[in-house]
Design an enzyme around this catalytic site. Structure first.
Site, PDB file in Angstrom:
ATOM      1  N   GLU A  83      -6.653  -7.846  -1.149  1.00  0.00           N
ATOM      2  CA  GLU A  83      -7.265  -7.893   0.181  1.00  0.00           C
ATOM      3  C   GLU A  83      -8.749  -7.600   0.049  1.00  0.00           C
ATOM      4  OE1 GLU A  83      -5.427  -5.423   3.130  1.00  0.00           O
ATOM      5  OE2 GLU A  83      -3.389  -6.130   2.668  1.00  0.00           O
ATOM      6  N   GLU A 134       0.825  -1.218   0.000  1.00  0.00           N
ATOM      7  CA  GLU A 134       0.000   0.000   0.000  1.00  0.00           C
ATOM      8  C   GLU A 134       0.861   1.271   0.000  1.00  0.00           C
ATOM      9  OE1 GLU A 134      -4.192  -1.481   1.929  1.00  0.00           O
ATOM     10  OE2 GLU A 134      -2.786  -0.581   3.325  1.00  0.00           O
TER      11      GLU A 134
END
Length: 581
Positions: free
Chosen positions: A223, A147
């Site tokens: 995710e 991320e």
């Protein structure tokens, strides 16, 4: 494509460092029986290199054994080695000794950071390379950082991490993974971008963006959040199983591969939990149940049963039978028989550090020059007058005049009144690292007393500082002779010692500390984690594999108020719940 066939990744996340090694096979068999074909895991740098240049891949940190167990069961593996992993773990998995450098810029190409990453990868990657698919192993893809688009402080950083992996022999598919805040900034040339989300609304937005960035390349939700983590003082977050099934179905219908984050969350054993700090600082609870597909103890849920039916319907072959649930036992309550106040225990500690000014945890001259990562630090000095005491305490400091507690300093309470005293008096501040922030601004996550501490605006000096990291070696300093019988009115903080008797083969259980306020529990030297009566978590998971048949040592470190007994139950109590919208 995999082995010359079209391959759809049906993945699930399980973190080996959050699950006792003896239970890895059970959790992965349950994953296979749910119709999933791929395991994903993070690799926590802070646990694998607790001191600069000293590496630990033993026991519960045996990454290779975990990956090979997955291969034996017939699961492929996606590895997410960071170096930053987020994962609701202290400092996002970065070692706290990095913060000894006052100019440190984490997650950038700052030399002090990249030198440390290079040394870590030099040690980690030779373990990973032979486990890759091209070498006959199960690893089919490796994630580049984590991320980074939502951090995005250095445009040369992600290319550096990509090259660091490739230069050390990583040759499988490389991925990035970003949420909606970072997707536009997180992509890297030559790396497949994947997305992190929970709602169908985000799925449409992010799928459209992925198509504009990388055309018809394979899509993956790295995710899909099956639940969410909990923070002390908040509620237990839950996501309805029917909502999960709808979104998983929509992701598959959109032609995307998927990874369930989490399939099984496990536990933040010890002091490894992270924290959030947006408006207020909030540390994560010990349980990493996450309202995931399997519970914290690895038990089945409605989500599991519904997802197994769903994946079974599209697998084309019968799924293996799910393993039987592991037995649970509500053991007899334990009444602590012995006690040692923290003040009496100090004489058995290593000699305190003498310092003119306070020193933050990370810069204490302990652990072979690597500072203190976790636990508590006690600061002592002498004062001769009353007045207003002020300090920057990270994260929570209990203030004592001699041995009498007069209150707490933390992010919101930066001052405390010192009552009238007679002559020279010992001032003590017991500071706890409640968890370093794991997402967002992380350069400022030093713990302990930060800078000077002032009494009536004058800086105090001449400190004695005790590092109370509560590792196994910490308790080996107390011989049995040093413990006293529990008095009617104990002096806090204090250690309480009891014995848990297990007659038959040990089973999993949950420990309930009703009447106790805040502290940490150790069983046979294993740190189960923190408890705190502000909730939401009300029980601590105790794996049966950490118990012995016969007598088991139970030590509770309690900061403020002890209950009379320690109870055990067969079912967890994760506290008042809140549905995630």
């Amino acid at each position: 494509m995999l082995e010359d066939s079209t391959f759809w990744i049906f993945g699930g996340s399980v973190h080996y460092f959050r699950v006792p090694k003896e239970y890895w096979r059970d959790r992965l068999l349950k994953m296979k029986a749910c119709g999933l074909n791929t395991l994903t895991t993070y690799v926590p740098w802070n646990l694998h290199e607790p001191e600069r240049g000293r590496f630990d891949f033993s026991g519960n940190l045996d990454l290779e054994a975990f990956v090979l167990t997955a291969a034996e069961i017939g699961l492929w593996v996606i590895l997410r080695p960071g170096p930053y992993i987020c994962s609701e773990i202290d400092l996002g998995g970065l070692p706290s000794w990095l913060l000894q450098d006052s100019g440190m810029r984490l997650r950038t190409t700052y030399k002090g950071f990249t030198n440390a990453v290079d040394l870590y990868f030099d040690h980690l990657m030779p373990r990973v390379v032979p486990l890759q698919y091209k070498h006959g192993g199960p690893i089919i893809a490796v994630q580049v950082e984590n991320e980074y688009g939502s951090y995005n402080k250095d445009p040369t950083y992600m290319p550096y991490i990509k090259k660091a992996l490739e230069d050390r022999g990583i040759e499988e598919l490389l991925l990035t993974s970003d949420n909606k805040d970072g997707l536009s900034s997180g992509a890297v040339d030559g790396v497949l971008a994947t997305i992190n989300l929970q709602s169908q609304h985000d799925l449409q937005l992010l799928s459209t963006f992925l198509f504009t960035v990388q055309g018809a390349r394979p899509k993956m939700v790295m995710e899909y959040w099956t639940g969410w983590f909990d923070s002390w003082g908040g509620t237990h977050n839950i996501l309805d199983s029917s909502e999960v099934l709808k979104t998983v179905s929509a992701i598959i219908d959109a032609g995307s591969s998927i990874n369930l984050y989490m399939f099984h969350g496990g536990t933040n054993f010890g002091f490894i939990n992270g924290a959030m700090h947006y408006y207020d600082y909030k540390s994560h609870v010990t349980s990493y149940d996450y309202d995931a597909v399997l519970t914290e103890a690895g038990d089945y849920t409605a989500k599991y049963l519904q997802l197994r039916d769903f994946f079974g319907s599209i697998s084309g072959t019968p799924l293996p039978p799910p393993p039987d649930p592991l037995p649970k036992t509500a053991y007899e309550s334990v009444t602590p028989a012995f006690y040692l106040s923290l003040w009496d225990a100090l004489k058995y500690m290593e000699a305190p550090i003498n310092s003119e000014q306070p020193v933050n945890m990370e810069n204490l001259p302990v652990n072979n020059g690597n500072g203190q990562s976790f636990g508590y630090t006690l600061y002592e000095t002498t004062i001769a007058s009353s007045g207003v005491l002020s300090a920057f305490v990270r994260d929570r400091g209990q203030v004592f005049v001699n041995t009498v507690s007069i209150g707490f300093l933390d992010y919101k309470r930066k001052e405390i009144n010192i009552p009238l005293i007679q002559g020279y008096t010992t001032l003590r501040i017991l500071v706890e690292n409640c968890g370093r922030v794991n997402y967002g601004e992380i350069d400022n996550q030093r713990k302990g007393l930060i800078g000077n501490i002032y009494l009536n605006d004058s800086p105090l000096s001449k400190f004695r500082i005790y590092s109370l990291d509560m590792k196994k070696s910490f308790f080996q300093r107390f011989s049995f002779d040093e413990w006293n019988k529990v008095p009617e009115a104990p002096t806090f903080p204090a250690f309480f010692l009891g014995a848990l008797s297990v007659a038959l083969s040990p089973s999993d259980t949950f420990m309930k500390l009703e009447g106790w306020e805040k502290g940490v529990v150790f069983i046979n030297g294993q740190n189960l984690g923190r408890y705190w009566n502000i909730g939401p978590q009300e029980t601590l998971y105790l794996p049966g594999t950490w118990l012995d048949q016969g007598i088991n040592q139970v030590i509770v470190f309690e900061e403020k108020m002890a209950g009379s007994v320690i109870q055990f139950t067969e079912t967890p109590h994760l506290g008042r719940s809140r549905y995630i919208n």
